[in-house]
Design a protein around this motif. Structure first.
Motif, PDB file in Angstrom:
ATOM      1  N   THR A  30       0.846  -1.208   0.000  1.00  0.00           N
ATOM      2  CA  THR A  30       0.000   0.000   0.000  1.00  0.00           C
ATOM      3  C   THR A  30       0.874   1.248   0.000  1.00  0.00           C
ATOM      4  N   SER A  31       1.629   1.405   1.096  1.00  0.00           N
ATOM      5  CA  SER A  31       2.478   2.591   1.228  1.00  0.00           C
ATOM      6  C   SER A  31       3.679   2.219   2.098  1.00  0.00           C
ATOM      7  N   THR A  32       4.870   2.454   1.612  1.00  0.00           N
ATOM      8  CA  THR A  32       6.068   2.103   2.409  1.00  0.00           C
ATOM      9  C   THR A  32       6.109   2.939   3.691  1.00  0.00           C
ATOM     10  N   ASN A  33       5.594   4.171   3.647  1.00  0.00           N
ATOM     11  CA  ASN A  33       5.583   4.987   4.871  1.00  0.00           C
ATOM     12  C   ASN A  33       4.662   4.374   5.924  1.00  0.00           C
ATOM     13  N   GLU A  34       3.500   3.886   5.487  1.00  0.00           N
ATOM     14  CA  GLU A  34       2.577   3.286   6.457  1.00  0.00           C
ATOM     15  C   GLU A  34       3.214   2.069   7.109  1.00  0.00           C
ATOM     16  N   GLU A  54       6.253  -1.294  -6.185  1.00  0.00           N
ATOM     17  CA  GLU A  54       5.031  -0.581  -6.558  1.00  0.00           C
ATOM     18  C   GLU A  54       4.235  -0.297  -5.288  1.00  0.00           C
ATOM     19  N   GLN A  55       3.579   0.857  -5.225  1.00  0.00           N
ATOM     20  CA  GLN A  55       2.668   1.147  -4.112  1.00  0.00           C
ATOM     21  C   GLN A  55       1.255   1.283  -4.679  1.00  0.00           C
ATOM     22  N   THR A  56       0.296   0.750  -3.948  1.00  0.00           N
ATOM     23  CA  THR A  56      -1.088   0.842  -4.424  1.00  0.00           C
ATOM     24  C   THR A  56      -1.838   1.989  -3.758  1.00  0.00           C
ATOM     25  N   ALA A  57      -1.290   2.518  -2.661  1.00  0.00           N
ATOM     26  CA  ALA A  57      -1.916   3.656  -1.985  1.00  0.00           C
ATOM     27  C   ALA A  57      -0.820   4.586  -1.466  1.00  0.00           C
ATOM     28  N   GLY A  58       0.072   4.983  -2.371  1.00  0.00           N
ATOM     29  CA  GLY A  58       1.177   5.880  -2.003  1.00  0.00           C
ATOM     30  C   GLY A  58       0.619   7.212  -1.519  1.00  0.00           C
ATOM     31  N   LYS A  59       1.265   7.759  -0.491  1.00  0.00           N
ATOM     32  CA  LYS A  59       0.768   8.997   0.119  1.00  0.00           C
ATOM     33  C   LYS A  59       1.711  10.151  -0.173  1.00  0.00           C
ATOM     34  N   GLY A  60       1.116  11.300  -0.485  1.00  0.00           N
ATOM     35  CA  GLY A  60       1.910  12.499  -0.680  1.00  0.00           C
ATOM     36  C   GLY A  60       1.692  13.460   0.472  1.00  0.00           C
ATOM     37  N   ARG A  61       2.311  14.626   0.377  1.00  0.00           N
ATOM     38  CA  ARG A  61       2.102  15.656   1.388  1.00  0.00           C
ATOM     39  C   ARG A  61       0.692  16.202   1.262  1.00  0.00           C
ATOM     40  N   ALA A  74      10.102   3.649  -4.684  1.00  0.00           N
ATOM     41  CA  ALA A  74       9.402   4.080  -3.466  1.00  0.00           C
ATOM     42  C   ALA A  74      10.060   3.393  -2.281  1.00  0.00           C
ATOM     43  N   PHE A  75      10.554   4.179  -1.355  1.00  0.00           N
ATOM     44  CA  PHE A  75      11.117   3.565  -0.145  1.00  0.00           C
ATOM     45  C   PHE A  75      11.022   4.511   1.039  1.00  0.00           C
ATOM     46  N   SER A  76      11.123   3.926   2.231  1.00  0.00           N
ATOM     47  CA  SER A  76      11.054   4.700   3.470  1.00  0.00           C
ATOM     48  C   SER A  76      12.172   4.243   4.391  1.00  0.00           C
ATOM     49  N   VAL A  77      12.679   5.194   5.165  1.00  0.00           N
ATOM     50  CA  VAL A  77      13.778   4.911   6.094  1.00  0.00           C
ATOM     51  C   VAL A  77      13.329   5.301   7.505  1.00  0.00           C
ATOM     52  N   LYS A 122      10.382  20.508 -13.605  1.00  0.00           N
ATOM     53  CA  LYS A 122       9.293  19.541 -13.388  1.00  0.00           C
ATOM     54  C   LYS A 122       9.649  18.583 -12.260  1.00  0.00           C
ATOM     55  N   LYS A 123       8.591  18.119 -11.580  1.00  0.00           N
ATOM     56  CA  LYS A 123       8.821  17.307 -10.382  1.00  0.00           C
ATOM     57  C   LYS A 123       9.210  15.874 -10.749  1.00  0.00           C
ATOM     58  N   VAL A 124      10.334  15.434 -10.199  1.00  0.00           N
ATOM     59  CA  VAL A 124      10.794  14.066 -10.448  1.00  0.00           C
ATOM     60  C   VAL A 124      10.737  13.251  -9.164  1.00  0.00           C
ATOM     61  N   GLY A 126       9.150  13.202  -4.887  1.00  0.00           N
ATOM     62  CA  GLY A 126       8.424  13.767  -3.747  1.00  0.00           C
ATOM     63  C   GLY A 126       8.916  13.104  -2.469  1.00  0.00           C
ATOM     64  N   ILE A 127       8.901  13.864  -1.399  1.00  0.00           N
ATOM     65  CA  ILE A 127       9.406  13.367  -0.112  1.00  0.00           C
ATOM     66  C   ILE A 127       8.365  13.636   0.963  1.00  0.00           C
ATOM     67  N   LEU A 128       8.103  12.627   1.763  1.00  0.00           N
ATOM     68  CA  LEU A 128       7.143  12.776   2.858  1.00  0.00           C
ATOM     69  C   LEU A 128       7.818  12.331   4.148  1.00  0.00           C
ATOM     70  N   GLY A 144      10.092   9.196   3.677  1.00  0.00           N
ATOM     71  CA  GLY A 144       9.574   8.461   2.519  1.00  0.00           C
ATOM     72  C   GLY A 144       9.947   9.184   1.237  1.00  0.00           C
ATOM     73  N   ILE A 145      10.515   8.445   0.309  1.00  0.00           N
ATOM     74  CA  ILE A 145      10.991   9.054  -0.943  1.00  0.00           C
ATOM     75  C   ILE A 145      10.376   8.321  -2.131  1.00  0.00           C
ATOM     76  N   GLY A 146       9.791   9.084  -3.028  1.00  0.00           N
ATOM     77  CA  GLY A 146       9.238   8.516  -4.254  1.00  0.00           C
ATOM     78  C   GLY A 146       9.864   9.212  -5.455  1.00  0.00           C
TER      79      GLY A 146
HETATM   80  C1  BTN Z   1       4.751  14.568  -2.139  1.00  0.00           C
HETATM   81  O1  BTN Z   1       5.396  15.067  -3.062  1.00  0.00           O
HETATM   82  O2  BTN Z   1       3.606  14.948  -1.897  1.00  0.00           O
HETATM   83  C2  BTN Z   1       5.401  13.506  -1.306  1.00  0.00           C
HETATM   84  C3  BTN Z   1       5.389  12.165  -1.969  1.00  0.00           C
HETATM   85  C4  BTN Z   1       6.070  11.089  -1.135  1.00  0.00           C
HETATM   86  C5  BTN Z   1       5.969   9.724  -1.768  1.00  0.00           C
HETATM   87  C6  BTN Z   1       6.769   8.691  -1.046  1.00  0.00           C
HETATM   88  S1  BTN Z   1       6.883   7.202  -1.953  1.00  0.00           S
HETATM   89  C7  BTN Z   1       7.548   6.372  -0.585  1.00  0.00           C
HETATM   90  C8  BTN Z   1       6.790   6.867   0.619  1.00  0.00           C
HETATM   91  N1  BTN Z   1       5.569   6.117   0.807  1.00  0.00           N
HETATM   92  C9  BTN Z   1       4.474   6.854   0.650  1.00  0.00           C
HETATM   93  O3  BTN Z   1       3.303   6.457   0.738  1.00  0.00           O
HETATM   94  N2  BTN Z   1       4.821   8.117   0.367  1.00  0.00           N
HETATM   95  C10 BTN Z   1       6.270   8.279   0.325  1.00  0.00           C
END
Ligand code: BTN
Length: 261
Positions: A30-34, A54-61, A74-77, A122-124, A126-128, A144-146
């Motif tokens: 779903t989401s590596t951050n979760e 692959e993430q099926t419910a990736g989260k952004g800011r 997609a990865f999280s530390v 252009k955005k390459v 995103g970081i959460l 979290g870095i995508g």
């Molecule tokens: C943004 O630009 O809004 C932040 C995007 C962050 C995406 C990454 S992908 C890995 C990690 N897992 C998530 O669900 N979100 C962050």
């Protein structure tokens, strides 16, 4: 699949001592951050990495969705910083991405405040950064870095026209494995530098493409434009408004519309 990730190969080729001591890999999640937050609450070792093809419910800011199909990274530390160092994690992450992209592809990127990484405007990436804080104590933080790596952005109308990918800018595919390894090395270097009281603030400030530009700020009910004048050491942005006053904007609170010209 060409250019896919292998957790064994990441571990074997990673010359770090903190970041990536444990690697948790999922073909799809779903989401590596979760998942990282769940692992952190269970006391995962510092530097644990959760990575997915692959993430099926990736989260952004700002509660946005983040598109993470195969071909993207997609990865999280998981980290356990002090409260003092918490605001600097967005600097660690965005600088690590800019350095990693340069090292692996030769492409020169810039950071759009607070922590989007741009190529040719252009955005390459995103970081959460998410954390749980109790009083003065940080229970955990998750970076979290995508990154849009090997994607044809035109296949994803929802992120057009503001997004790009490494393969699109480079004109060829990029090794996900090589990229994630380099990023983990850069995160470790910058994070240890931060803990050792080295300042990464100046390097982060100098990488920002936002400073000196006109920005449109939407913060709650307030909407105004101004010039992004500087950033404070805590990462907040100082915007000079047309009436001459200075507004301090904390990352996460606002939507900024950057003028491209
Ligand atoms: C943004 O630009 O809004 C932040 C995007 C962050 C995406 C990454 S992908 C890995 C990690 N897992 C998530 O669900 N979100 C962050």
């Amino acid at each position: 699949m060409k250019h896919s990730l292998s957790p064994e190969a990441i571990a074997q080729n990673l010359a770090t001592r903190l970041i990536g001591q444990r690697i948790i890999y999922y073909p799809s999640v779903t989401s590596t951050n979760e998942l990282a937050k769940v692992e952190a609450r269970r006391g995962a070792v510092e530097g644990t990495v959760i990575v997915a093809e692959e993430q099926t419910a990736g989260k952004g800011r700002l509660k946005r969705a983040w598109l993470s199909p195969r071909g993207s990274l997609a990865f999280s530390v998981i980290l356990y910083p002090s409260l003092e160092h918490l605001p600097s994690l967005i600097m660690v992450a965005s600088l690590a991405v800019a350095h990693g992209i340069k090292a692996v592809t030769g492409l020169e990127s810039g950071v759009k405040w607070p922590n989007d990484v741009l190529l040719n405007g252009k955005k390459v990436c995103g970081i959460l950064v998410e954390s749980e804080v109790r009083g003065e104590a940080v229970d955990y933080a998750v970076i979290g870095i995508g990154i849009n790596v090997n994607l044809r952005v035109s296949d994803f109308p929802e992120i057009l026209p503001a997004a790009t990918s490494l393969s699109q800018e480079l004109g060829g595919e990029v090794s996900l494995l090589g990229l994630v390894i380099r990023l983990l090395v850069e995160i470790e270097r910058l994070y240890l530098d931060l803990l050792g009281e080295g300042s990464i603030y100046e390097a982060w400030r100098d990488s920002l493409v936002t400073l000196g530009r006109e920005v449109y700020v939407v913060s709650g009910k307030a909407k105004y434009s101004g010039i992004a004048e500087s950033v404070a050491r805590d990462g907040s942005l100082l915007v000079r408004r047309s009436d001459g006053s200075l507004s301090q904007i904390v990352a996460g609170d606002v939507t900024l519309h950057h003028q491209t010209k």
